[in-house]
Design a protein around this motif. Sequence first.
Motif, PDB file in Angstrom:
ATOM      1  N   VAL A  91     -20.708  19.104  29.616  1.00 27.23           N
ATOM      2  CA  VAL A  91     -20.570  20.246  28.953  1.00 27.23           C
ATOM      3  C   VAL A  91     -21.625  20.481  28.195  1.00 27.23           C
ATOM      4  O   VAL A  91     -22.324  19.721  27.758  1.00 27.23           O
ATOM      5  CB  VAL A  91     -19.176  20.376  28.008  1.00 27.23           C
ATOM      6  CG1 VAL A  91     -19.076  21.663  27.362  1.00 27.23           C
ATOM      7  CG2 VAL A  91     -18.119  19.871  28.618  1.00 27.23           C
ATOM      8  N   THR A  92     -22.259  21.607  28.215  1.00 29.12           N
ATOM      9  CA  THR A  92     -23.359  22.061  27.544  1.00 29.12           C
ATOM     10  C   THR A  92     -23.135  23.422  27.023  1.00 29.12           C
ATOM     11  O   THR A  92     -22.501  24.195  27.473  1.00 29.12           O
ATOM     12  CB  THR A  92     -24.718  22.340  28.574  1.00 29.12           C
ATOM     13  OG1 THR A  92     -24.548  23.049  29.776  1.00 29.12           O
ATOM     14  CG2 THR A  92     -25.107  20.829  29.231  1.00 29.12           C
ATOM     15  N   GLY A  93     -24.006  23.666  26.049  1.00 27.97           N
ATOM     16  CA  GLY A  93     -23.681  25.190  25.270  1.00 27.97           C
ATOM     17  C   GLY A  93     -24.720  25.129  24.320  1.00 27.97           C
ATOM     18  O   GLY A  93     -25.190  24.098  23.760  1.00 27.97           O
ATOM     19  N   THR A  94     -24.806  26.424  23.634  1.00 31.93           N
ATOM     20  CA  THR A  94     -25.720  26.422  22.522  1.00 31.93           C
ATOM     21  C   THR A  94     -24.584  27.101  21.147  1.00 31.93           C
ATOM     22  O   THR A  94     -23.897  27.881  21.556  1.00 31.93           O
ATOM     23  CB  THR A  94     -26.653  27.713  22.532  1.00 31.93           C
ATOM     24  OG1 THR A  94     -27.281  27.238  24.086  1.00 31.93           O
ATOM     25  CG2 THR A  94     -27.683  27.815  21.674  1.00 31.93           C
ATOM     26  N   HIS A  95     -24.716  26.460  20.139  1.00 29.84           N
ATOM     27  CA  HIS A  95     -23.807  26.648  19.064  1.00 29.84           C
ATOM     28  C   HIS A  95     -24.094  27.967  18.280  1.00 29.84           C
ATOM     29  O   HIS A  95     -25.139  28.010  17.339  1.00 29.84           O
ATOM     30  CB  HIS A  95     -24.083  25.462  17.907  1.00 29.84           C
ATOM     31  CG  HIS A  95     -23.053  25.618  16.905  1.00 29.84           C
ATOM     32  ND1 HIS A  95     -23.426  25.093  15.763  1.00 29.84           N
ATOM     33  CD2 HIS A  95     -21.844  26.184  16.685  1.00 29.84           C
ATOM     34  CE1 HIS A  95     -22.378  25.395  14.640  1.00 29.84           C
ATOM     35  NE2 HIS A  95     -21.525  26.045  15.492  1.00 29.84           N
ATOM     36  N   PRO A 132     -22.990  28.645  12.386  1.00 29.62           N
ATOM     37  CA  PRO A 132     -23.977  28.299  13.685  1.00 29.62           C
ATOM     38  C   PRO A 132     -25.204  27.876  13.355  1.00 29.62           C
ATOM     39  O   PRO A 132     -25.913  28.057  12.301  1.00 29.62           O
ATOM     40  CB  PRO A 132     -24.068  30.171  14.339  1.00 29.62           C
ATOM     41  CG  PRO A 132     -23.107  30.820  13.577  1.00 29.62           C
ATOM     42  CD  PRO A 132     -22.672  30.112  12.232  1.00 29.62           C
ATOM     43  N   THR A 133     -25.619  26.954  14.207  1.00 31.59           N
ATOM     44  CA  THR A 133     -26.857  26.204  13.946  1.00 31.59           C
ATOM     45  C   THR A 133     -27.838  26.564  14.936  1.00 31.59           C
ATOM     46  O   THR A 133     -29.127  26.211  15.021  1.00 31.59           O
ATOM     47  CB  THR A 133     -26.631  24.584  14.189  1.00 31.59           C
ATOM     48  OG1 THR A 133     -26.131  24.171  15.589  1.00 31.59           O
ATOM     49  CG2 THR A 133     -25.742  24.113  13.031  1.00 31.59           C
ATOM     50  N   GLY A 134     -27.477  27.104  15.754  1.00 31.67           N
ATOM     51  CA  GLY A 134     -28.446  27.505  17.150  1.00 31.67           C
ATOM     52  C   GLY A 134     -28.856  26.447  17.859  1.00 31.67           C
ATOM     53  O   GLY A 134     -29.596  26.291  18.992  1.00 31.67           O
ATOM     54  N   LYS A 135     -28.402  25.082  17.719  1.00 33.86           N
ATOM     55  CA  LYS A 135     -28.583  23.903  18.405  1.00 33.86           C
ATOM     56  C   LYS A 135     -28.069  23.756  19.854  1.00 33.86           C
ATOM     57  O   LYS A 135     -26.577  24.213  19.951  1.00 33.86           O
ATOM     58  CB  LYS A 135     -28.539  22.536  17.641  1.00 33.86           C
ATOM     59  CG  LYS A 135     -29.049  22.610  16.449  1.00 33.86           C
ATOM     60  CD  LYS A 135     -28.831  21.352  15.561  1.00 33.86           C
ATOM     61  CE  LYS A 135     -29.785  21.116  14.308  1.00 33.86           C
ATOM     62  NZ  LYS A 135     -29.410  20.108  13.689  1.00 33.86           N
ATOM     63  N   GLN A 150     -21.134  15.379  20.121  1.00 38.51           N
ATOM     64  CA  GLN A 150     -21.159  16.925  20.077  1.00 38.51           C
ATOM     65  C   GLN A 150     -21.527  17.111  18.445  1.00 38.51           C
ATOM     66  O   GLN A 150     -22.530  17.637  18.170  1.00 38.51           O
ATOM     67  CB  GLN A 150     -19.875  17.423  20.148  1.00 38.51           C
ATOM     68  CG  GLN A 150     -19.515  18.668  20.038  1.00 38.51           C
ATOM     69  CD  GLN A 150     -18.127  19.423  20.181  1.00 38.51           C
ATOM     70  OE1 GLN A 150     -17.580  18.838  19.527  1.00 38.51           O
ATOM     71  NE2 GLN A 150     -18.108  20.011  21.261  1.00 38.51           N
ATOM     72  N   MET A 151     -20.815  16.439  17.397  1.00 35.49           N
ATOM     73  CA  MET A 151     -21.111  16.658  16.044  1.00 35.49           C
ATOM     74  C   MET A 151     -22.549  15.822  15.614  1.00 35.49           C
ATOM     75  O   MET A 151     -23.179  16.700  14.919  1.00 35.49           O
ATOM     76  CB  MET A 151     -19.961  15.780  15.234  1.00 35.49           C
ATOM     77  CG  MET A 151     -18.666  16.403  15.373  1.00 35.49           C
ATOM     78  SD  MET A 151     -18.536  18.025  14.593  1.00 35.49           S
ATOM     79  CE  MET A 151     -18.665  19.396  16.177  1.00 35.49           C
ATOM     80  N   ARG A 152     -22.865  14.853  16.326  1.00 35.53           N
ATOM     81  CA  ARG A 152     -24.216  14.289  15.985  1.00 35.53           C
ATOM     82  C   ARG A 152     -25.360  15.490  16.445  1.00 35.53           C
ATOM     83  O   ARG A 152     -26.300  15.635  15.660  1.00 35.53           O
ATOM     84  CB  ARG A 152     -24.391  13.221  16.847  1.00 35.53           C
ATOM     85  CG  ARG A 152     -25.629  12.276  16.278  1.00 35.53           C
ATOM     86  CD  ARG A 152     -25.820  10.813  16.657  1.00 35.53           C
ATOM     87  NE  ARG A 152     -25.905  11.224  18.122  1.00 35.53           N
ATOM     88  CZ  ARG A 152     -25.476  10.267  19.215  1.00 35.53           C
ATOM     89  NH1 ARG A 152     -24.667   9.060  18.791  1.00 35.53           N
ATOM     90  NH2 ARG A 152     -25.515  10.225  20.562  1.00 35.53           N
ATOM     91  N   GLN A 153     -25.081  15.963  17.641  1.00 38.61           N
ATOM     92  CA  GLN A 153     -26.245  16.904  18.105  1.00 38.61           C
ATOM     93  C   GLN A 153     -26.205  18.255  17.227  1.00 38.61           C
ATOM     94  O   GLN A 153     -27.106  18.703  17.244  1.00 38.61           O
ATOM     95  CB  GLN A 153     -25.892  17.357  19.611  1.00 38.61           C
ATOM     96  CG  GLN A 153     -26.056  16.238  20.382  1.00 38.61           C
ATOM     97  CD  GLN A 153     -25.562  16.607  21.876  1.00 38.61           C
ATOM     98  OE1 GLN A 153     -25.911  17.504  22.617  1.00 38.61           O
ATOM     99  NE2 GLN A 153     -24.858  15.617  22.245  1.00 38.61           N
ATOM    100  N   LEU A 154     -25.198  18.516  16.691  1.00 42.62           N
ATOM    101  CA  LEU A 154     -24.902  19.842  15.746  1.00 42.62           C
ATOM    102  C   LEU A 154     -25.389  19.339  14.175  1.00 42.62           C
ATOM    103  O   LEU A 154     -25.511  20.232  13.461  1.00 42.62           O
ATOM    104  CB  LEU A 154     -23.654  20.140  15.668  1.00 42.62           C
ATOM    105  CG  LEU A 154     -22.884  20.848  16.837  1.00 42.62           C
ATOM    106  CD1 LEU A 154     -21.576  21.242  16.826  1.00 42.62           C
ATOM    107  CD2 LEU A 154     -24.085  22.032  17.451  1.00 42.62           C
TER     108      LEU A 154
END
Length: 147
Positions: A90-94, A103-106, A135-139
């Motif tokens: 799964v991919t996406g932009t927050h 929103p982080t834009g990450k 997911q949470m680490r990337q955000l």
Amino acid sequence: MSTAQETSSGTTLSRLHDAVNTGDAEVISKTIDEIVAPDVLFHAPVPTGAAGAQALKQVWAVLLRAFPDLHVAVEDVIAKGDRVVCRNTVTGTHLGEYRDLPPTGKSVRYNEIFIFRFVGGRIAEIWGVVDVFSQMRQLGVIPGGSS
């Protein structure tokens, strides 16, 4: 379940993934109504107060608000009997609130595995394992940076 039924179940899941990847909550909701039993058992964290197909619709509404460009790439599909297993990336932009995080834009990229059980050609039960830690680490919620 026969091989023909296994193929049919795989086709049904392809419809779900195609709907999800439109990014259109209305298309997703309509597809859920068509292919998921109203009283589906959903074994994954779901919004409070929701059950069955309605819980699944709410999950997608939350995800699309948070990640409007969400994309599910199906990596593997294994069908056996009345069950189909999907391994996805799964991919996406927050770009919207998610789990109380503004929103982080990450961008995120994480893995998930779902098992679907079919009854009468419809999804009757779902088990899901989602790599929420990644997911949470990337955000930035969990230390460690992106992975």
